[in-house]
Motif scaffolding. Structure first.
Motif, PDB file in Angstrom:
ATOM      1  N   VAL A 202       1.100  -1.237  -0.033  1.00  0.00           N
ATOM      2  CA  VAL A 202       0.196   0.127  -0.058  1.00  0.00           C
ATOM      3  C   VAL A 202       0.956   1.002  -0.069  1.00  0.00           C
ATOM      4  CG1 VAL A 202      -1.750   1.359   1.374  1.00  0.00           C
ATOM      5  CG2 VAL A 202      -1.820  -0.977   0.962  1.00  0.00           C
ATOM      6  N   ILE A 203       2.049   1.423   0.763  1.00  0.00           N
ATOM      7  CA  ILE A 203       2.912   2.586   1.029  1.00  0.00           C
ATOM      8  C   ILE A 203       3.593   2.660  -0.498  1.00  0.00           C
ATOM      9  CG2 ILE A 203       4.850   3.290   1.988  1.00  0.00           C
ATOM     10  CD1 ILE A 203       3.801   2.011   4.815  1.00  0.00           C
ATOM     11  N   GLU A 204       4.395   1.735  -0.885  1.00  0.00           N
ATOM     12  CA  GLU A 204       4.818   1.948  -2.420  1.00  0.00           C
ATOM     13  C   GLU A 204       3.813   2.118  -3.357  1.00  0.00           C
ATOM     14  OE1 GLU A 204       6.768  -1.610  -3.468  1.00  0.00           O
ATOM     15  OE2 GLU A 204       8.407  -1.473  -1.742  1.00  0.00           O
ATOM     16  N   ASP A 205       2.752   1.672  -3.528  1.00  0.00           N
ATOM     17  CA  ASP A 205       1.681   2.025  -4.373  1.00  0.00           C
ATOM     18  C   ASP A 205       1.641   3.878  -4.362  1.00  0.00           C
ATOM     19  OD1 ASP A 205      -0.428   1.687  -6.505  1.00  0.00           O
ATOM     20  OD2 ASP A 205      -1.625   2.386  -4.807  1.00  0.00           O
TER      21      ASP A 205
ATOM     22  N   GLN B  72      -5.363  11.039  -2.689  1.00  0.00           N
ATOM     23  CA  GLN B  72      -5.971  11.223  -3.847  1.00  0.00           C
ATOM     24  C   GLN B  72      -5.430  11.308  -5.157  1.00  0.00           C
ATOM     25  OE1 GLN B  72      -8.542  14.788  -2.733  1.00  0.00           O
ATOM     26  NE2 GLN B  72      -9.755  13.575  -1.141  1.00  0.00           N
ATOM     27  N   TYR B  73      -4.112  10.747  -5.227  1.00  0.00           N
ATOM     28  CA  TYR B  73      -3.428  10.751  -6.327  1.00  0.00           C
ATOM     29  C   TYR B  73      -3.773   9.892  -7.222  1.00  0.00           C
ATOM     30  CZ  TYR B  73      -0.531  13.265  -3.088  1.00  0.00           C
ATOM     31  OH  TYR B  73       0.040  14.219  -2.192  1.00  0.00           O
ATOM     32  N   PRO B  74      -3.760  10.407  -8.737  1.00  0.00           N
ATOM     33  CA  PRO B  74      -4.300   9.572  -9.795  1.00  0.00           C
ATOM     34  C   PRO B  74      -3.433   8.576 -10.164  1.00  0.00           C
ATOM     35  CG  PRO B  74      -3.270  11.388 -10.768  1.00  0.00           C
ATOM     36  CD  PRO B  74      -3.210  11.448  -8.983  1.00  0.00           C
ATOM     37  N   LEU B  75      -3.968   7.506 -10.808  1.00  0.00           N
ATOM     38  CA  LEU B  75      -3.110   6.310 -11.111  1.00  0.00           C
ATOM     39  C   LEU B  75      -1.919   6.819 -12.240  1.00  0.00           C
ATOM     40  CD1 LEU B  75      -5.788   3.975 -11.890  1.00  0.00           C
ATOM     41  CD2 LEU B  75      -4.413   3.919  -9.777  1.00  0.00           C
ATOM     42  N   LEU B  76      -0.943   5.951 -12.014  1.00  0.00           N
ATOM     43  CA  LEU B  76       0.291   6.228 -13.023  1.00  0.00           C
ATOM     44  C   LEU B  76      -0.027   5.809 -14.441  1.00  0.00           C
ATOM     45  CD1 LEU B  76       3.484   5.297 -11.072  1.00  0.00           C
ATOM     46  CD2 LEU B  76       2.528   7.707 -11.426  1.00  0.00           C
ATOM     47  N   ALA B  77       0.503   6.569 -15.357  1.00  0.00           N
ATOM     48  CA  ALA B  77       0.402   6.028 -16.871  1.00  0.00           C
ATOM     49  C   ALA B  77       0.962   4.650 -17.076  1.00  0.00           C
ATOM     50  CB  ALA B  77       0.757   7.250 -17.571  1.00  0.00           C
TER      51      ALA B  77
ATOM     52  N   VAL C  45       8.352   6.448   7.568  1.00  0.00           N
ATOM     53  CA  VAL C  45       8.790   5.720   6.566  1.00  0.00           C
ATOM     54  C   VAL C  45      10.063   6.233   5.817  1.00  0.00           C
ATOM     55  CG1 VAL C  45       7.940   4.447   4.536  1.00  0.00           C
ATOM     56  CG2 VAL C  45       6.262   4.706   6.331  1.00  0.00           C
ATOM     57  N   GLU C  46      10.906   5.140   5.391  1.00  0.00           N
ATOM     58  CA  GLU C  46      12.133   5.642   4.904  1.00  0.00           C
ATOM     59  C   GLU C  46      11.992   4.817   3.707  1.00  0.00           C
ATOM     60  OE1 GLU C  46      15.640   4.612   6.927  1.00  0.00           O
ATOM     61  OE2 GLU C  46      15.047   5.777   8.801  1.00  0.00           O
ATOM     62  N   ALA C  47      12.156   5.719   2.563  1.00  0.00           N
ATOM     63  CA  ALA C  47      12.093   5.272   0.994  1.00  0.00           C
ATOM     64  C   ALA C  47      13.264   5.962   0.239  1.00  0.00           C
ATOM     65  CB  ALA C  47      10.789   5.212   0.567  1.00  0.00           C
ATOM     66  N   ARG C  48      13.461   5.129  -0.905  1.00  0.00           N
ATOM     67  CA  ARG C  48      14.408   5.974  -2.003  1.00  0.00           C
ATOM     68  C   ARG C  48      13.495   6.096  -3.104  1.00  0.00           C
ATOM     69  NH1 ARG C  48      19.595   5.741  -0.837  1.00  0.00           N
ATOM     70  NH2 ARG C  48      20.308   6.296  -3.080  1.00  0.00           N
ATOM     71  N   ILE C  49      13.302   7.218  -3.499  1.00  0.00           N
ATOM     72  CA  ILE C  49      12.362   7.767  -4.765  1.00  0.00           C
ATOM     73  C   ILE C  49      13.402   8.385  -5.536  1.00  0.00           C
ATOM     74  CG2 ILE C  49      10.553   9.292  -5.166  1.00  0.00           C
ATOM     75  CD1 ILE C  49       9.614   9.140  -2.486  1.00  0.00           C
ATOM     76  N   ASP C  50      13.182   7.758  -6.951  1.00  0.00           N
ATOM     77  CA  ASP C  50      14.177   8.188  -7.866  1.00  0.00           C
ATOM     78  C   ASP C  50      15.761   8.213  -7.396  1.00  0.00           C
ATOM     79  OD1 ASP C  50      12.453   8.336  -9.895  1.00  0.00           O
ATOM     80  OD2 ASP C  50      11.814  10.362  -9.591  1.00  0.00           O
TER      81      ASP C  50
ATOM     82  N   ARG D 277       2.275   6.895  -6.976  1.00  0.00           N
ATOM     83  CA  ARG D 277       1.453   7.875  -7.487  1.00  0.00           C
ATOM     84  C   ARG D 277       1.654   9.173  -6.870  1.00  0.00           C
ATOM     85  NH1 ARG D 277      -3.101   6.989  -5.348  1.00  0.00           N
ATOM     86  NH2 ARG D 277      -2.491   5.093  -4.154  1.00  0.00           N
ATOM     87  N   ARG D 278       2.090   9.369  -5.558  1.00  0.00           N
ATOM     88  CA  ARG D 278       2.246  10.857  -5.233  1.00  0.00           C
ATOM     89  C   ARG D 278       3.539  11.499  -5.878  1.00  0.00           C
ATOM     90  NH1 ARG D 278       3.755  12.015   1.248  1.00  0.00           N
ATOM     91  NH2 ARG D 278       4.450  14.213   0.854  1.00  0.00           N
TER      92      ARG D 278
END
Length: 414
Positions: free
Chosen positions: A248-251, A310-315, A281-286, A255-256
């Motif tokens: 759930v967090i990664e998804d 409320q973020y949309p789905l990724l393309a 939460v600790e994460a690596r984003i890009d 999207r965020r």
């Protein structure tokens, strides 16, 4: 006290009724047979009051402690009283449909073994019977190396070398901790498991231990390869597990931040089941490290989700993007391998630096010979070691051990 009053009242009433039937048989055979039917019992009491009044008075005296006991029970545990009076406990228990199709024949420690739970995660195959923290009966097989995909293992009693560790444990009704036996050789094992989408392994299982262990099992098993659950091909976000929270967090983060390059580095310890969780939460984003506060909430309709999501789905990923991602990256030959924390691990090192081993899988053996396996959750304020184990649907449970009662502790993963 309330239980004793209720039981005593019921015994007096039952004694009075039995005495009444005996008096009826003493009057005549017909009255005796008729007193076995409630309407005729009342007729006998009215017709032969002088004879029957002693038994009736005794039964009436039994109503006094019965009423007092029920009143006390209602004052401090009304739900229990309602459950007793509803008579639902008389109905046969409805068994929930099994998640896994496990068909094993044989016995464990001389008793029939019917596991409801099975998994092969991080190189450990586990078959459990019972939903509590300690299984009634359990088999655990730790493979020499974690596996991905199909599993093929064949071991004979004369084989030596790096073989799977086999552990069997059982919990008797009069015991607080289970008994366990562990073997590193001298057994027969056959595993032939094939992956089955989305997260299962299915195949043949055959295990024979030396005669003194009274354990022989053979058949087909179905095992989970992770702690996610699926409904109609989609992840079931209602299921309580750390893997569900991580998904759930990664998804949410993908999207965020509008990128699929999200890797969850650290998920803090959680107590499940729960309705909400406030996490850092600790994460690596890009490729960039991020530390984010998240509030997760669970609802009946949508399961676990991040509050304010409320973020949309990724393309969808295009063919060009997929091709570029599939190209192998350059490997730095000087990159160092991650440190194996199992080296020189000991109870003293764990106590001196508990954060280093947080959330790692461990096996603990007490001085009395009992064994417990789970993930290390820290050291409490009284200096006790806290081990937590996933219960496959019933959440997670914790077990605390004093350092002086631990005879052996083993770290099971790097």
């Amino acid at each position: 006290m309330d239980a004793l009053l209720i039981l005593g009242g019921l015994l007096l009433i039952l004694t009075g009724l039995v005495w009444l039937v005996m008096l009826a048989f003493g009057t005549s055979l017909l009255w005796g047979l008729g007193s076995l039917l409630p309407p005729l019992t009342l007729a006998y009491v009215l017709r032969h009051w002088r004879t029957a009044r002693k038994a009736v008075v005794l039964a009436g005296l039994g109503c006094i402690p019965l009423v007092v006991g029920l009143t006390l029970l209602a004052s401090h545990d009304s739900q229990r009283l309602a459950a007793i009076l509803s008579l639902n406990w008389l109905k046969p228990e409805v068994q929930a449909p099994a998640e896994l199709a496990i068909q094993l024949r044989g016995e464990l420690n001389g008793q029939p073994f019917a596991p409801q739970q099975g998994e092969l995660i991080d190189g450990t195959l586990s078959l459990r019977e019972g939903q509590d923290f300690f299984a009634r009966r359990e088999i655990s097989i730790r493979l020499p190396q974690p596996v991905k995909g199909a599993v093929q293992v064949d071991v004979l009693p004369q084989d030596r070398g790096q073989l799977p560790d086999v552990q069997v444990s059982w919990l008797l009704p009069e015991q607080e901790l289970p008994e366990a036996r562990r073997l590193s050789h001298g057994y027969t094992l056959h595993l032939n498991l094939k992956p089955q989408a989305p997260n299962k392994l299915v195949g043949d299982f055959h295990l024979v231990l030396p005669p003194q262990f009274k354990t022989t099992l053979s058949g087909r098993v179905e095992l989970f390869s992770d702690r996610l659950r699926y409904v109609d091909g989609k992840v079931d976000t209602h299921y309580d597990s750390r893997d569900t929270l991580s998904y759930v967090i990664e998804d949410y983060l993908q999207r965020r931040f509008a990128t699929r390059a999200v890797q969850l580095v650290s998920l803090p310890p959680v107590n499940l089941p729960a309705d909400s969780l406030d996490l850092q939460v600790e994460a690596r984003i890009d490729g960039q490290p991020q530390r984010l506060p998240l509030l997760l909430q669970k609802s009946t309709a949508r399961g676990w989700r991040v509050k304010g999501d409320q973020y949309p789905l990724l393309a969808p990923v295009t063919s060009e993007q997929a091709t570029s991602k599939s190209m192998p990256e350059a490997i730095n030959p000087t990159a160092s391998r991650p440190l194996d924390r199992r080296l020189r691990f000991s109870l003293e090192r764990l106590q001196s630096n508990p954060s280093r081993y947080q959330n790692l899988s461990m096996r603990v053996q007490t001085a009395r010979g009992a064994q417990a396996e789970g993930r290390f959750k820290g050291i409490d304020t009284q200096g006790q070691i806290v081990i937590q184990r996933n219960l496959s649907g019933a959440g997670e449970a914790s077990f605390t051990l004093r350092p002086d009662e631990i005879s052996q502790i083993e770290l099971l993963e790097p």
